[in-house]
Design a protein around this motif. Structure first.
Motif, mmCIF file in Angstrom:
data_model
loop_
_atom_site.group_PDB
_atom_site.id
_atom_site.type_symbol
_atom_site.label_atom_id
_atom_site.label_comp_id
_atom_site.label_asym_id
_atom_site.label_seq_id
_atom_site.Cartn_x
_atom_site.Cartn_y
_atom_site.Cartn_z
ATOM 1 N N ARG B 16 0.837 -1.211 0.000
ATOM 2 C CA ARG B 16 0.000 0.000 0.000
ATOM 3 C C ARG B 16 0.866 1.254 0.000
ATOM 4 N N TRP B 20 0.758 4.185 -2.762
ATOM 5 C CA TRP B 20 0.222 5.506 -2.424
ATOM 6 C C TRP B 20 1.237 6.625 -2.600
ATOM 7 N N ALA B 114 -8.047 11.053 -1.471
ATOM 8 C CA ALA B 114 -9.230 10.469 -0.815
ATOM 9 C C ALA B 114 -10.112 9.746 -1.831
ATOM 10 N N LEU B 117 -8.442 6.447 -2.818
ATOM 11 C CA LEU B 117 -8.555 5.497 -1.716
ATOM 12 C C LEU B 117 -9.973 4.915 -1.651
ATOM 13 N N TRP B 121 -9.605 1.186 -1.820
ATOM 14 C CA TRP B 121 -9.450 0.727 -0.427
ATOM 15 C C TRP B 121 -10.573 1.354 0.413
ATOM 16 N N ILE B 124 -10.372 1.623 4.294
ATOM 17 C CA ILE B 124 -9.385 2.569 4.837
ATOM 18 C C ILE B 124 -9.858 4.001 4.611
ATOM 19 N N ALA B 125 -10.507 4.237 3.484
ATOM 20 C CA ALA B 125 -10.987 5.585 3.176
ATOM 21 C C ALA B 125 -11.945 6.096 4.246
ATOM 22 N N LEU B 128 -10.653 8.517 6.911
ATOM 23 C CA LEU B 128 -10.224 9.881 6.587
ATOM 24 C C LEU B 128 -11.226 10.907 7.106
ATOM 25 N N ALA B 139 -4.425 13.599 4.880
ATOM 26 C CA ALA B 139 -5.048 12.429 4.256
ATOM 27 C C ALA B 139 -4.067 11.253 4.244
ATOM 28 N N ALA B 143 -4.562 7.842 6.428
ATOM 29 C CA ALA B 143 -4.692 6.575 5.694
ATOM 30 C C ALA B 143 -3.623 5.588 6.142
ATOM 31 N N ALA B 147 -4.087 1.960 7.925
ATOM 32 C CA ALA B 147 -3.690 0.809 7.114
ATOM 33 C C ALA B 147 -2.586 -0.018 7.762
#
Lengths: 263, 231
Positions: B16, B20, B114, B117, B121, B124-125, B128, B139, B143, B147
């Motif tokens: 991840r 990211w 965001a 994500l 994901w 996980i979003a 936020l 952000a 995250a 995660a």
């Protein structure tokens, strides 16, 4: 202190002072706003000192608060607590507030924590200046070491819209020498404005800055969230003051600056 | 808080983090230059040495440092599932922009991060803060915290993404050779390591800096005549 609107005029509504921090309430000059001039009768600020000022502009009040002289912050010992200078400005709905202290001069070795907390009501306008000179530049001194922390918070109708935190600690002159910091400059200022006609006023400020720009002083301005933010970096206190006065002139149109600013 | 940091990431967490912080992650980093386009125009940044000095200033005394502090606090708030603390950090971070373009840079990337994500994901979003006025630093920190990515790793990765963005803009603008850009990034290793260590322990009151001329550069960029970059 607090200012209140009575008919067409603004008057002082509440006023308290203690310690060495005093204020005078001069009769406004023609075309100028009502206001107060703050004066530190101790002559300067030493480490461990604490000064606080609280000003309220009630709904519709229009007033200028300035200072009688540049504020001087003396050298501290390394284990001294920093001096603290706090100001809180409550600007009510439709009020017009001007906060125009003169520059703060940090002697070499000075330690200062400063904060300015502003709350803006609906439809309120404001003009703030915070200017700092690192060392007694008029006599060739630079601030080699020390600590300066400055904190500005602006809330509009309860929401934090601007937070500025300046941190300069340790070898201050060496940090100021760096290209993205001040490239050897020894004086900085922020001018912050809120009011009607944002983009037009921003462009007027930029034009004033461009006219005054020369070797040893530079400035920029940007408008976001209805706040006009600007920064000035100058080689010394005198160059800083010229640029600040040019900026204030553009933002205040034809209203005269407080007499203490005229020199 | 002061126990030795665990830098070993689970393969899934590392996966991840690499995605990211990759330039290919769709936050639009290619369109931002952090005001550097003006600094190049003005002759401030004209070669690898002046670029390295400018980057060191941003990391030690400017936005690199402040964003690292915000990232660290957002990470901790997300790990603690403290939505109130996270909202306060998000609000302070968003209010920090010294100019319109620096705000655009943070908020456009924050919103894009965001969205990306949420698309891939979604669990996980949900950690936020709300997307309005969400900065990229907050952000990313939130995250990473949600995660299972350790703070040290998240800080280093985010600083790498920031430095990579500015340096790749400089490579195009100055212009510099690819090798010069890489040498600048290699030379930033020590600063980034020091920053990761100190930002991880900093109080929220320690955010702040003194890069006044970088602020002025981003203000001046708004009126620059020809521009390749949005900020």
């Amino acid at each position: 202190m607090s200012f209140a609107r009575r008919g067409a005029l603004t008057e002082i509504a509440r006023f308290e002072q203690q310690g060495s921090l005093r204020a005078r309430l001069p009769r406004p000059e023609r075309g100028a706003l009502a206001g107060a001039v703050v004066l530190n009768t101790a002559g300067g600020i030493a480490s461990g000192d604490r000064f606080s000022t609280s000003v309220t502009w009630r709904e519709g009040a229009e007033a200028t608060v300035s200072a009688a002289a540049a504020e001087r912050v003396y050298r501290a010992r390394d284990d001294d607590r920093p001096a603290r200078v706090d100001a809180t400005l409550e600007i009510g709905p439709d009020a017009l507030a001007e906060w125009l202290p003169q520059e703060t001069i940090l002697f070499d070795g000075a330690r200062l924590d400063r904060s300015l907390s502003v709350s803006l009501g609906r439809g309120a306008s404001m003009l703030l200046v915070e200017a700092v000179v690192f060392g007694r530049t008029a006599r060739g001194e630079r601030m080699l070491h020390g600590q300066f922390r400055d904190r500005i918070d602006i809330h509009r109708e309860g929401t934090l819209v601007h937070a500025d935190r300046i941190r300069l600690e340790g070898s201050v002159a060496a940090i100021l020498d760096r290209a993205a910091v001040a490239r050897g400059g020894a004086a900085i200022a922020s001018i912050i404005w809120a009011g009607e006609g944002g983009e037009i006023v921003r462009d007027r400020l930029r034009e004033a800055f461009a006219r005054e720009a020369r070797e040893g002083v530079e400035a920029g301005a940007s408008l976001r969230d209805g706040l006009l933010l600007s920064r000035i970096v100058a080689a010394d206190g005198a160059a800083l003051r010229r640029m600040v006065v040019a900026g204030l002139g553009a933002l205040r149109q034809n209203r005269p600056l407080p007499r203490v600013w005229q020199c | 808080m002061t126990s030795a940091p665990d830098r070993t990431l689970e393969p899934a967490a590392l996966w991840r983090l690499l995605l990211w912080s990759s330039p290919a992650f769709p936050v639009g980093a290619f369109s931002h230059a952090h005001g550097l386009e003006w600094s190049v125009e003005a002759g401030e940044v004209s070669d690898a040495a002046s670029l390295l000095a400018w980057m060191e200033d941003l990391l030690q005394h400017g936005s690199g440092w402040s964003d690292a502090v915000f990232l660290a606090h957002a990470h901790r708030a997300a790990v603690a599932r403290d939505g109130k603390a996270l909202a306060a950090i998000a609000s302070l971070s968003a209010a920090f922009a010294p100019s319109l373009e620096r705000q655009v840079e943070q908020l456009a990337q924050g919103a894009a991060f965001a969205r990306a994500l949420a698309a891939a994901w979604p669990a996980i979003a949900e950690a936020l803060p709300p997307p309005e006025r969400l900065t990229y630093a907050v952000a990313f920190g939130a995250a990473a915290g949600a995660a299972g990515i350790a703070l040290d790793n998240a800080l280093t990765a985010h600083l790498q993404a920031f430095a990579g963005m500015v340096v790749s803009a400089a490579v195009r603008l100055v212009p510099l050779g690819q090798s010069d850009g890489l040498r600048v990034l290699a030379a930033l290793e020590r600063s980034v390591a020091a920053l990761t260590a100190s930002a991880g322990e900093a109080a929220i009151e320690d955010a702040g800096g003194a890069c006044f001329r970088a602020d002025i550069a981003s203000m001046a960029h708004e009126t620059q005549y020809t521009r390749l970059f949005r900020t």
